[in-house]
Design a protein around this motif. Sequence first.
Motif, PDB file in Angstrom:
ATOM      1  N   VAL A   1       0.821  -1.205   0.000  1.00  0.00           N
ATOM      2  CA  VAL A   1       0.000   0.000   0.000  1.00  0.00           C
ATOM      3  C   VAL A   1       0.856   1.257   0.000  1.00  0.00           C
ATOM      4  N   PHE A   2       1.984   1.263   0.704  1.00  0.00           N
ATOM      5  CA  PHE A   2       2.766   2.494   0.791  1.00  0.00           C
ATOM      6  C   PHE A   2       3.333   2.866  -0.576  1.00  0.00           C
ATOM      7  N   GLU A   3       3.925   1.874  -1.256  1.00  0.00           N
ATOM      8  CA  GLU A   3       4.485   2.123  -2.575  1.00  0.00           C
ATOM      9  C   GLU A   3       3.386   2.573  -3.539  1.00  0.00           C
ATOM     10  N   SER A   4       2.241   1.897  -3.435  1.00  0.00           N
ATOM     11  CA  SER A   4       1.138   2.173  -4.348  1.00  0.00           C
ATOM     12  C   SER A   4       0.595   3.588  -4.148  1.00  0.00           C
ATOM     13  N   LEU A   5       0.429   4.032  -2.883  1.00  0.00           N
ATOM     14  CA  LEU A   5      -0.137   5.358  -2.653  1.00  0.00           C
ATOM     15  C   LEU A   5       0.893   6.466  -2.862  1.00  0.00           C
ATOM     16  N   THR A   6       2.150   6.176  -2.697  1.00  0.00           N
ATOM     17  CA  THR A   6       3.178   7.171  -3.017  1.00  0.00           C
ATOM     18  C   THR A   6       3.195   7.410  -4.520  1.00  0.00           C
ATOM     19  N   PHE A   7       3.075   6.334  -5.275  1.00  0.00           N
ATOM     20  CA  PHE A   7       2.962   6.426  -6.734  1.00  0.00           C
ATOM     21  C   PHE A   7       1.733   7.270  -7.112  1.00  0.00           C
TER      22      PHE A   7
ATOM     23  N   PRO B   1       1.620 -12.565   3.615  1.00  0.00           N
ATOM     24  CA  PRO B   1       2.579 -12.639   4.724  1.00  0.00           C
ATOM     25  C   PRO B   1       3.795 -11.731   4.541  1.00  0.00           C
ATOM     26  N   ARG B   2       4.135 -11.426   3.311  1.00  0.00           N
ATOM     27  CA  ARG B   2       5.316 -10.587   3.086  1.00  0.00           C
ATOM     28  C   ARG B   2       4.933  -9.125   2.819  1.00  0.00           C
ATOM     29  N   TYR B   3       3.967  -8.913   1.908  1.00  0.00           N
ATOM     30  CA  TYR B   3       3.621  -7.538   1.521  1.00  0.00           C
ATOM     31  C   TYR B   3       2.543  -6.926   2.415  1.00  0.00           C
ATOM     32  N   ARG B   4       1.887  -7.755   3.176  1.00  0.00           N
ATOM     33  CA  ARG B   4       0.820  -7.346   4.104  1.00  0.00           C
ATOM     34  C   ARG B   4      -0.269  -6.555   3.385  1.00  0.00           C
ATOM     35  N   THR B   5      -0.720  -7.090   2.274  1.00  0.00           N
ATOM     36  CA  THR B   5      -1.818  -6.509   1.498  1.00  0.00           C
ATOM     37  C   THR B   5      -2.917  -7.561   1.344  1.00  0.00           C
ATOM     38  N   PRO B   6      -4.168  -7.123   1.097  1.00  0.00           N
ATOM     39  CA  PRO B   6      -5.270  -8.099   0.897  1.00  0.00           C
ATOM     40  C   PRO B   6      -5.199  -8.709  -0.499  1.00  0.00           C
ATOM     41  N   PHE B   7      -4.191  -9.526  -0.723  1.00  0.00           N
ATOM     42  CA  PHE B   7      -3.822  -9.950  -2.080  1.00  0.00           C
ATOM     43  C   PHE B   7      -4.902 -10.772  -2.780  1.00  0.00           C
ATOM     44  N   ARG B   8      -5.610 -11.617  -2.043  1.00  0.00           N
ATOM     45  CA  ARG B   8      -6.629 -12.450  -2.712  1.00  0.00           C
ATOM     46  C   ARG B   8      -7.799 -11.599  -3.196  1.00  0.00           C
ATOM     47  N   SER B   9      -8.165 -10.601  -2.408  1.00  0.00           N
ATOM     48  CA  SER B   9      -9.254  -9.700  -2.812  1.00  0.00           C
ATOM     49  C   SER B   9      -8.843  -8.896  -4.037  1.00  0.00           C
TER      50      SER B   9
END
Lengths: 460, 131
Positions: free
Chosen positions: A152-158, A328-336
Amino acid sequence: MSTTAPHHGINLRKVLGPIHVWGLGVGIVLVGEFMGWNFAVGKGGALAALIACWVIGLLYTCVAMIDSEVTSTVAAAGGQYAQAKHIVGPLMAFNVALYLVLAYTMLEAGNAFVAADLLKTVAAQMGHPDLDSRPFVVLVITSLAWLNYRGVFESLTFNYVITAVAFVSILVLFWGVQPFSDVSLLRHADLLTGLPYGWIGVIASLQFGMWYYLGIEGTCQAAEECRSASRAIPLGTMTGMITLVIAASLTWYMAAGLMPWEYLGQAYTPLYDAATLTGSVGLKIFLFVGTLFSTLASANGCINDAARAWFSLGRDRYMPPWFGAVHPRYRTPFRSILFLIPIAVVFAWQVPLDGVITFSILAGLLGYTFMSFNVVRFRQLWPLGSIKRGYVHPFHPLPAAVLFMLCLTVFFATFLGYADYLISILVFFMLASVWFHLHRYKFVKRGEQFTMPWPRPRGY
Amino acid sequence: MAKTPYAPPEQGALGMVIDALLILALVFVSLSAPLWVAQLRAPSTSAAVASADAPKPTWESLGQNAVMAAQWEKLGKDPSAAAVIINNRFDYAVNPVKLGLTAALLVIYYFFMLRISEREYREVIAEKFDR
C-alpha cells in the motif's frame, strides 16, 4: 484451501499521513475532471453542468463533513462498511461493502477504458486507426493490481506523484487558453446556448455532476493504515474537496468555452480534446500525459479501496473468509485484489462508458443515502461526550438532511435517461440482501461484529 | 443473564467457491440487464434506411453558428458526423408507472434492509454486551 483466514494475526501497516489520504482521495476523483463529468453537459447543456457542479459540490461537502466525523471515530479498514457494522447492523454493512466494491470497481473499469481509448485516439492521429484498445484495458488493470499486491505504501506514493502531475496539467491548460487575455481562445459567448432541455435538464444533469467528486469518501478506506486517523482523515478529505472544487470549476470553464455542448456532452476525453482545439502540440502532449496519469491514479486508488472493502467482507465472514487473508510478506489483501480483476476487465470491455459510470454513481449514491441516516443514528446511539471522537462536524443534523434530499433528487436525475440502470442495480442489491440474510449470515460471528471500545449503544 | 456466544458452522472449500461464484454471477447478470434491454430497443433497419435517405445536413440546418462549426471541424467532424451526435437527444417524458415502480423498489429495498439489519444488530449487541 484453508477454511479460515490463514494469516489472522497479521495486521495492515500503519504508514499513511494526511498527504497520502489527500493523494488517495483526489487521485481517485481527479479523473472525473478528465472524463465523465461532461456527460452532465449531454443531459442538460453546459450551464446545467455548471449548476450541477456546484449543487453536487454541496452534496459532497455534506459527505465529507459527516464522513470525517464517523470515520475518525470508527477507524477500521472498510470505512463506511465498518461504520455500518457498528451503527446499523450486519445486513446494512454487507450492502455498504458491496456499494464500495461496485462503485470502485466500475470506476476502475471506466478508467481502464478511457486510458485504452486515449491510446487508440492518439494512435489514430499518428496514422494507426486500427489499433485494438482492449489489450491495453487488461494491461492497465493487471499492472496496477500487481502494484497494489506489492504494497500500500508504494502504491499510494505512486498515486501522489501522478495525481500531482495530472492536477498541474489542468492548471497548465488553463494558462494555455489565456482566459483573461484579449486573444483568449475561449468563446463562451458563441458556444453557450442556455438550457437546451429547460430546468428538467438541470435536474437530469445532477447525475453526472456526481462524477466531479465521486470517490472522495474513499479516503476513509485507509483509516486502519493511518498513523493518526483522527488527524489524517479530516485534513486529507477536506483539502481534497477544496482541490476538487477548484479543478472542477476550471475544467468546466475551459471545456465550455472551447466545444459545442453537443460534442462536449458525449466526448470520452474532453480535456484532451480541449488541448487539441488550442492547436498547441505541447499542450496536447501534456494533456495526453495528464489524462493518462489521472486514469492510472484513479484506477490505482480504486483497486486499493475495492480490495479493502472485499477483504473486510472476508475477514468478517460476510463473504468466504478465504478473502480475508493478508499477504505474509507484503501485508496486502492480495486475494481480494486478484478476485476483483475479472469484474473490472469484463465491464470495461462490454459496457459503454456512460453505463459503467452510471453504475459507479449509483453504487456511490446508495452509500451516501446510507450516510445521511447513519450519522443521525450515530449521534442518537452515542451522543456527544459519550465516546471519544476524532472530529465533530458542525450544524448537525442539517448536513444529514441536505444530503438525504440531494440523494433523492439524484436518484430522480438518474431515472431521467438511465432508469434501466437504476432498476437493475436495485434488483441486484435486493437479491444480494436476501441471499445474505437467508444464507450467508449464519457464518457470521455475532459478537465479533462490534470491535470498538465503546459503551453499550443507547436504547439497546 | 450471560448468553452463550453463537457458534457459526464452518464452511467447506466447495461452499466458499460456490458463494464467490454466485455473487460474481449475480453481478454479471443483473448489471448486464440494461445492455440487453438497450439491444431490444435498438432502432430497426427500416428506420436506419429512412434516416440515410434524409437530406444532407448543413451547419445551418443543425443550428450551429460559425464559431461552433469551426470547432466541430477542428475536432474532425463534418456536418454529417456532427448530425449523429446533435440529433441524439434525451427524452425526459416521465412514465408515471415506471417512476412509481422504481420509487417503490427503492423504498422496499431500504425498508427490508433496515428492518433485517435492526434484528441482526440486536443479536450483535446482545452477544457483545451480555456476555
